[in-house]
Motif scaffolding. Structure first.
Motif, PDB file in Angstrom:
ATOM      1  N   ILE A  83       0.870  -1.171   0.000  1.00  0.00           N
ATOM      2  CA  ILE A  83       0.000   0.000   0.000  1.00  0.00           C
ATOM      3  C   ILE A  83       0.907   1.221   0.000  1.00  0.00           C
ATOM      4  CG2 ILE A  83      -1.798   1.271   1.220  1.00  0.00           C
ATOM      5  CD1 ILE A  83      -2.685  -1.339   2.481  1.00  0.00           C
ATOM      6  N   GLN A  84       0.895   1.954  -1.090  1.00  0.00           N
ATOM      7  CA  GLN A  84       1.844   3.051  -1.259  1.00  0.00           C
ATOM      8  C   GLN A  84       1.679   4.118  -0.183  1.00  0.00           C
ATOM      9  OE1 GLN A  84       1.553   5.148  -5.045  1.00  0.00           O
ATOM     10  NE2 GLN A  84       3.765   5.341  -5.099  1.00  0.00           N
ATOM     11  N   ASP A  85       0.457   4.517   0.089  1.00  0.00           N
ATOM     12  CA  ASP A  85       0.188   5.497   1.138  1.00  0.00           C
ATOM     13  C   ASP A  85      -1.008   5.012   1.944  1.00  0.00           C
ATOM     14  OD1 ASP A  85      -0.288   7.595   2.816  1.00  0.00           O
ATOM     15  OD2 ASP A  85      -0.359   9.139   1.255  1.00  0.00           O
ATOM     16  N   PRO A  86      -0.769   4.381   3.087  1.00  0.00           N
ATOM     17  CA  PRO A  86      -1.878   3.841   3.879  1.00  0.00           C
ATOM     18  C   PRO A  86      -2.900   4.888   4.291  1.00  0.00           C
ATOM     19  CG  PRO A  86       0.226   2.960   4.645  1.00  0.00           C
ATOM     20  CD  PRO A  86       0.545   4.062   3.670  1.00  0.00           C
ATOM     21  N   ARG A  87      -2.510   6.151   4.331  1.00  0.00           N
ATOM     22  CA  ARG A  87      -3.458   7.204   4.706  1.00  0.00           C
ATOM     23  C   ARG A  87      -4.595   7.320   3.694  1.00  0.00           C
ATOM     24  NH1 ARG A  87       0.691  12.042   5.171  1.00  0.00           N
ATOM     25  NH2 ARG A  87       1.315  10.993   3.231  1.00  0.00           N
ATOM     26  N   ALA A  88      -4.345   6.883   2.476  1.00  0.00           N
ATOM     27  CA  ALA A  88      -5.368   6.949   1.427  1.00  0.00           C
ATOM     28  C   ALA A  88      -6.240   5.692   1.397  1.00  0.00           C
ATOM     29  CB  ALA A  88      -4.713   7.159   0.069  1.00  0.00           C
ATOM     30  N   CYS A  89      -5.904   4.715   2.215  1.00  0.00           N
ATOM     31  CA  CYS A  89      -6.639   3.449   2.235  1.00  0.00           C
ATOM     32  C   CYS A  89      -7.761   3.534   3.255  1.00  0.00           C
ATOM     33  CB  CYS A  89      -5.697   2.296   2.578  1.00  0.00           C
ATOM     34  SG  CYS A  89      -6.502   0.675   2.665  1.00  0.00           S
ATOM     35  N   THR A  90      -8.980   3.383   2.811  1.00  0.00           N
ATOM     36  CA  THR A  90     -10.140   3.470   3.702  1.00  0.00           C
ATOM     37  C   THR A  90     -10.889   2.139   3.787  1.00  0.00           C
ATOM     38  OG1 THR A  90     -11.522   4.270   1.878  1.00  0.00           O
ATOM     39  CG2 THR A  90     -10.427   5.938   3.257  1.00  0.00           C
ATOM     40  N   TYR A  91     -10.227   1.072   3.439  1.00  0.00           N
ATOM     41  CA  TYR A  91     -10.861  -0.248   3.450  1.00  0.00           C
ATOM     42  C   TYR A  91     -11.441  -0.556   4.823  1.00  0.00           C
ATOM     43  CZ  TYR A  91     -11.340  -5.337   3.130  1.00  0.00           C
ATOM     44  OH  TYR A  91     -11.825  -6.618   3.152  1.00  0.00           O
ATOM     45  N   SER A  92     -12.663  -1.070   4.849  1.00  0.00           N
ATOM     46  CA  SER A  92     -13.333  -1.414   6.096  1.00  0.00           C
ATOM     47  C   SER A  92     -13.463  -2.916   6.236  1.00  0.00           C
ATOM     48  CB  SER A  92     -14.729  -0.787   6.139  1.00  0.00           C
ATOM     49  OG  SER A  92     -15.465  -1.281   7.249  1.00  0.00           O
ATOM     50  N   ALA A  93     -13.266  -3.406   7.446  1.00  0.00           N
ATOM     51  CA  ALA A  93     -13.425  -4.843   7.705  1.00  0.00           C
ATOM     52  C   ALA A  93     -14.853  -5.294   7.460  1.00  0.00           C
ATOM     53  CB  ALA A  93     -13.006  -5.157   9.138  1.00  0.00           C
ATOM     54  N   LYS A  94     -15.778  -4.339   7.396  1.00  0.00           N
ATOM     55  CA  LYS A  94     -17.176  -4.696   7.133  1.00  0.00           C
ATOM     56  C   LYS A  94     -17.326  -5.354   5.775  1.00  0.00           C
ATOM     57  CE  LYS A  94     -21.855  -2.789   7.465  1.00  0.00           C
ATOM     58  NZ  LYS A  94     -22.681  -1.577   7.709  1.00  0.00           N
ATOM     59  N   SER A  95     -16.376  -5.087   4.871  1.00  0.00           N
ATOM     60  CA  SER A  95     -16.417  -5.726   3.551  1.00  0.00           C
ATOM     61  C   SER A  95     -16.203  -7.228   3.650  1.00  0.00           C
ATOM     62  CB  SER A  95     -15.332  -5.116   2.651  1.00  0.00           C
ATOM     63  OG  SER A  95     -15.544  -3.739   2.459  1.00  0.00           O
ATOM     64  N   PHE A  96     -15.699  -7.677   4.805  1.00  0.00           N
ATOM     65  CA  PHE A  96     -15.410  -9.098   5.004  1.00  0.00           C
ATOM     66  C   PHE A  96     -16.404  -9.744   5.966  1.00  0.00           C
ATOM     67  CE2 PHE A  96     -12.105 -12.527   5.051  1.00  0.00           C
ATOM     68  CZ  PHE A  96     -11.783 -12.476   3.705  1.00  0.00           C
ATOM     69  N   LEU A  97     -17.507  -9.050   6.256  1.00  0.00           N
ATOM     70  CA  LEU A  97     -18.529  -9.607   7.140  1.00  0.00           C
ATOM     71  C   LEU A  97     -19.258 -10.752   6.442  1.00  0.00           C
ATOM     72  CD1 LEU A  97     -20.200  -9.374   9.803  1.00  0.00           C
ATOM     73  CD2 LEU A  97     -21.711  -7.807   8.564  1.00  0.00           C
ATOM     74  N   CYS A  98     -19.408 -11.853   7.164  1.00  0.00           N
ATOM     75  CA  CYS A  98     -20.046 -13.043   6.591  1.00  0.00           C
ATOM     76  C   CYS A  98     -21.488 -12.754   6.174  1.00  0.00           C
ATOM     77  CB  CYS A  98     -20.064 -14.171   7.612  1.00  0.00           C
ATOM     78  SG  CYS A  98     -18.438 -14.744   8.148  1.00  0.00           S
ATOM     79  N   SER A  99     -21.895 -13.379   5.092  1.00  0.00           N
ATOM     80  CA  SER A  99     -23.273 -13.212   4.611  1.00  0.00           C
ATOM     81  C   SER A  99     -24.281 -13.721   5.647  1.00  0.00           C
ATOM     82  CB  SER A  99     -23.459 -13.948   3.283  1.00  0.00           C
ATOM     83  OG  SER A  99     -23.118 -15.324   3.418  1.00  0.00           O
ATOM     84  N   ALA A 100     -23.860 -14.683   6.473  1.00  0.00           N
ATOM     85  CA  ALA A 100     -24.751 -15.214   7.506  1.00  0.00           C
ATOM     86  C   ALA A 100     -25.135 -14.153   8.529  1.00  0.00           C
ATOM     87  CB  ALA A 100     -24.086 -16.395   8.216  1.00  0.00           C
ATOM     88  N   TYR A 101     -24.312 -13.085   8.591  1.00  0.00           N
ATOM     89  CA  TYR A 101     -24.591 -11.984   9.528  1.00  0.00           C
ATOM     90  C   TYR A 101     -25.098 -10.741   8.799  1.00  0.00           C
ATOM     91  CZ  TYR A 101     -21.827 -14.802  12.774  1.00  0.00           C
ATOM     92  OH  TYR A 101     -21.343 -15.820  13.562  1.00  0.00           O
ATOM     93  N   GLY A 102     -25.506 -10.915   7.547  1.00  0.00           N
ATOM     94  CA  GLY A 102     -26.013  -9.791   6.785  1.00  0.00           C
ATOM     95  C   GLY A 102     -24.955  -9.075   5.967  1.00  0.00           C
TER      96      GLY A 102
END
Length: 207
Positions: A46-65
């Motif tokens: 990641i060239q500049d982590p300050r520009a990275c806004t990735y959220s762990a919510k993108s990895f939330l299981c479908s079983a939990y919505g």
């Protein structure tokens, strides 16, 4: 640092902390998402982590919505823990009090039941001055109070100096380096110091 350990220890809900898959998969997931957006996609950095806004919510299981069907997807408490680690500690009003690990940095240094010893020792011997102090009693609210207490007690002794006018006038030059994947010391603390120096005596350093 202790706040990050607390998040890992207390919020990684249903799975044992040391074996929680979140410790292993989330840094890589963040790298895959944000490396693709920088100037050199595909290099695994990641060239500049300050520009990275990735959220762990993108990895939330479908079983939990959530939207992830990955076999290593996360439960809601793990999502919350990872996002809180990445976001850093905040006070009761939601104001940021300091920084935390960058997305893509390894979380393995925080896994397990024994936090980074320098952090716990600082609470035990410096802030509370009580060798029997139990770090498990620290909450997010008390962490902020303890941090302010630490600043009040020790800033004059171990705090950083952002007034470098005399250093500059004496011909001094400084090269500062901080790895952006540091798994224990937040790199944005170094950014913060650099910007404080510029704001404090920017005109002087330009002479």
């Amino acid at each position: 640092i202790l706040t990050r350990s607390e998040a890992v220890d207390l919020l990684f809900g249903d799975r044992p902390v040391g074996s929680s898959i979140a410790v292993w998969v989330m840094p890589n997931a963040a790298i895959l998402a944000c490396d693709a957006q920088d100037a050199i996609p595909g290099d695994g950095i990641i060239q500049d982590p300050r520009a990275c806004t990735y959220s762990a919510k993108s990895f939330l299981c479908s079983a939990y919505g959530g939207s992830s069907s990955d076999p290593n997807c996360l439960n809601p408490r793990e999502v919350s823990a990872v996002n809180q680690i990445w976001d850093g500690p905040r006070d009761a009003q939601g104001n940021r009090v300091w920084y935390d690990l960058e997305r893509g940095a390894s979380l393995t240094g925080l896994a397990g039941t024994t936090p980074f010893s320098i952090a716990t020792d600082h609470f035990r011997y410096w802030i509370h001055q009580d060798p029997s102090f139990d770090w498990h009693t620290v909450t997010y609210a008390s962490f902020v109070n303890d941090m302010l207490t630490s600043i009040a007690k020790f800033n004059d002794v171990i705090g950083t100096d952002d007034n470098l006018k005399d250093f500059r006038k004496a011909g001094g030059k400084m090269i500062t380096y901080h790895g952006l994947s540091d798994q224990l010391i937040p790199p944005r603390g170094t950014y913060h110091y650099y910007n404080s120096v510029l704001q404090g005596n920017y005109k002087e350093t330009q002479k």
